[in-house]
Design a protein around this motif. Sequence first.
Motif, PDB file in Angstrom:
ATOM      1  N   ILE A 105      45.224  49.008  33.258  1.00 55.23           N
ATOM      2  CA  ILE A 105      44.427  48.222  34.185  1.00 55.23           C
ATOM      3  C   ILE A 105      43.444  47.292  33.474  1.00 55.23           C
ATOM      4  O   ILE A 105      43.318  46.112  33.834  1.00 55.23           O
ATOM      5  CB  ILE A 105      43.675  49.133  35.178  1.00 55.23           C
ATOM      6  CG1 ILE A 105      44.662  50.049  35.913  1.00 55.23           C
ATOM      7  CG2 ILE A 105      42.853  48.320  36.154  1.00 55.23           C
ATOM      8  CD1 ILE A 105      45.741  49.323  36.686  1.00 55.23           C
ATOM      9  N   VAL A 106      42.754  47.785  32.451  1.00 48.96           N
ATOM     10  CA  VAL A 106      41.748  46.962  31.767  1.00 48.96           C
ATOM     11  C   VAL A 106      42.355  45.677  31.187  1.00 48.96           C
ATOM     12  O   VAL A 106      41.803  44.588  31.402  1.00 48.96           O
ATOM     13  CB  VAL A 106      40.990  47.787  30.704  1.00 48.96           C
ATOM     14  CG1 VAL A 106      40.147  46.901  29.809  1.00 48.96           C
ATOM     15  CG2 VAL A 106      40.123  48.842  31.389  1.00 48.96           C
TER      16      VAL A 106
ATOM     17  N   LEU B 113      44.921  44.039  32.237  1.00 54.27           N
ATOM     18  CA  LEU B 113      45.278  43.187  33.369  1.00 54.27           C
ATOM     19  C   LEU B 113      44.031  42.500  33.947  1.00 54.27           C
ATOM     20  O   LEU B 113      44.049  41.301  34.260  1.00 54.27           O
ATOM     21  CB  LEU B 113      45.980  44.009  34.453  1.00 54.27           C
ATOM     22  CG  LEU B 113      46.510  43.238  35.644  1.00 54.27           C
ATOM     23  CD1 LEU B 113      47.608  42.275  35.214  1.00 54.27           C
ATOM     24  CD2 LEU B 113      47.038  44.199  36.690  1.00 54.27           C
ATOM     25  N   ILE B 114      42.948  43.248  34.056  1.00 54.31           N
ATOM     26  CA  ILE B 114      41.689  42.668  34.533  1.00 54.31           C
ATOM     27  C   ILE B 114      41.226  41.573  33.570  1.00 54.31           C
ATOM     28  O   ILE B 114      40.789  40.497  33.995  1.00 54.31           O
ATOM     29  CB  ILE B 114      40.619  43.770  34.699  1.00 54.31           C
ATOM     30  CG1 ILE B 114      40.974  44.690  35.868  1.00 54.31           C
ATOM     31  CG2 ILE B 114      39.231  43.160  34.892  1.00 54.31           C
ATOM     32  CD1 ILE B 114      40.115  45.932  35.965  1.00 54.31           C
ATOM     33  N   MET B 115      41.331  41.835  32.276  1.00 58.31           N
ATOM     34  CA  MET B 115      40.906  40.844  31.284  1.00 58.31           C
ATOM     35  C   MET B 115      41.778  39.594  31.332  1.00 58.31           C
ATOM     36  O   MET B 115      41.301  38.492  31.054  1.00 58.31           O
ATOM     37  CB  MET B 115      40.902  41.456  29.888  1.00 58.31           C
ATOM     38  CG  MET B 115      39.835  42.525  29.689  1.00 58.31           C
ATOM     39  SD  MET B 115      38.167  41.952  30.073  1.00 58.31           S
ATOM     40  CE  MET B 115      37.915  40.774  28.769  1.00 58.31           C
TER      41      MET B 115
ATOM     42  N   PHE C  43      42.985  38.197  34.061  1.00 54.69           N
ATOM     43  CA  PHE C  43      42.435  37.395  35.147  1.00 54.69           C
ATOM     44  C   PHE C  43      41.057  36.830  34.801  1.00 54.69           C
ATOM     45  O   PHE C  43      40.733  35.696  35.159  1.00 54.69           O
ATOM     46  CB  PHE C  43      42.379  38.201  36.442  1.00 54.69           C
ATOM     47  CG  PHE C  43      43.735  38.493  37.011  1.00 54.69           C
ATOM     48  CD1 PHE C  43      44.585  37.461  37.379  1.00 54.69           C
ATOM     49  CD2 PHE C  43      44.182  39.797  37.164  1.00 54.69           C
ATOM     50  CE1 PHE C  43      45.843  37.707  37.907  1.00 54.69           C
ATOM     51  CE2 PHE C  43      45.436  40.058  37.683  1.00 54.69           C
ATOM     52  CZ  PHE C  43      46.268  39.013  38.050  1.00 54.69           C
ATOM     53  N   ILE C  44      40.240  37.619  34.114  1.00 54.38           N
ATOM     54  CA  ILE C  44      38.921  37.126  33.697  1.00 54.38           C
ATOM     55  C   ILE C  44      39.083  35.947  32.736  1.00 54.38           C
ATOM     56  O   ILE C  44      38.363  34.946  32.836  1.00 54.38           O
ATOM     57  CB  ILE C  44      38.079  38.260  33.080  1.00 54.38           C
ATOM     58  CG1 ILE C  44      37.641  39.238  34.169  1.00 54.38           C
ATOM     59  CG2 ILE C  44      36.867  37.697  32.331  1.00 54.38           C
ATOM     60  CD1 ILE C  44      36.942  40.477  33.649  1.00 54.38           C
TER      61      ILE C  44
ATOM     62  N   SER D  25      43.935  33.023  28.902  1.00 55.59           N
ATOM     63  CA  SER D  25      44.044  34.295  29.629  1.00 55.59           C
ATOM     64  C   SER D  25      44.898  35.284  28.843  1.00 55.59           C
ATOM     65  O   SER D  25      44.577  36.473  28.783  1.00 55.59           O
ATOM     66  CB  SER D  25      44.593  34.076  31.028  1.00 55.59           C
ATOM     67  OG  SER D  25      45.938  33.656  30.989  1.00 55.59           O
TER      68      SER D  25
ATOM     69  N   PHE E  54      43.923  38.931  27.292  1.00 53.51           N
ATOM     70  CA  PHE E  54      44.799  40.082  27.484  1.00 53.51           C
ATOM     71  C   PHE E  54      45.101  40.755  26.139  1.00 53.51           C
ATOM     72  O   PHE E  54      44.979  41.975  26.003  1.00 53.51           O
ATOM     73  CB  PHE E  54      46.098  39.634  28.167  1.00 53.51           C
ATOM     74  CG  PHE E  54      47.109  40.736  28.355  1.00 53.51           C
ATOM     75  CD1 PHE E  54      46.995  41.620  29.410  1.00 53.51           C
ATOM     76  CD2 PHE E  54      48.176  40.870  27.480  1.00 53.51           C
ATOM     77  CE1 PHE E  54      47.920  42.637  29.591  1.00 53.51           C
ATOM     78  CE2 PHE E  54      49.106  41.890  27.655  1.00 53.51           C
ATOM     79  CZ  PHE E  54      48.985  42.760  28.716  1.00 53.51           C
TER      80      PHE E  54
END
Length: 135
Positions: free
Chosen positions: A76-77, A79-81, A83-84, A103, A107
């Motif tokens: 999850i982390v 994947l969040i990064m 998008f960030i 991006s 990742f």
Amino acid sequence: MTQDAVVTKVLNNGMAEVVVTRGTACGSNCGNCESCAFQNELKAFAKNTINARRGEKVVIESLSSRIFGAAFLLYIVPLIMLFIGYAVAAHYSLGEGLSILISFGFFAAAVAAVVVYQRISKRKNPIKFEIVQLR
């Protein structure tokens, strides 16, 4: 979290070495395709509270929170990064191609950080298993 295992070695310190067979996404029928890229047996050390002997099938248990925490970090982390990273690049009005590149950079950096963190964490505080019953 419980898993089935086989005791391969009994140690003098109240521990036992166990082998856990990891299932595969294709249903563990490796005789059909023989394309598994990963080792399907994992060795682990478990606290032998029931005095299981070599060759016995047992059930081992670990804290589910540790397993789920590791899975969250690994899947999850990053994947969040991803998008960030895209949001940061888009905020600075960069082109779409450059935003995608940035991006993926975020990742990759997150994956590298998670791998380093988990290797350090594994040495300092490994996931502990305990043999809870005979199978």
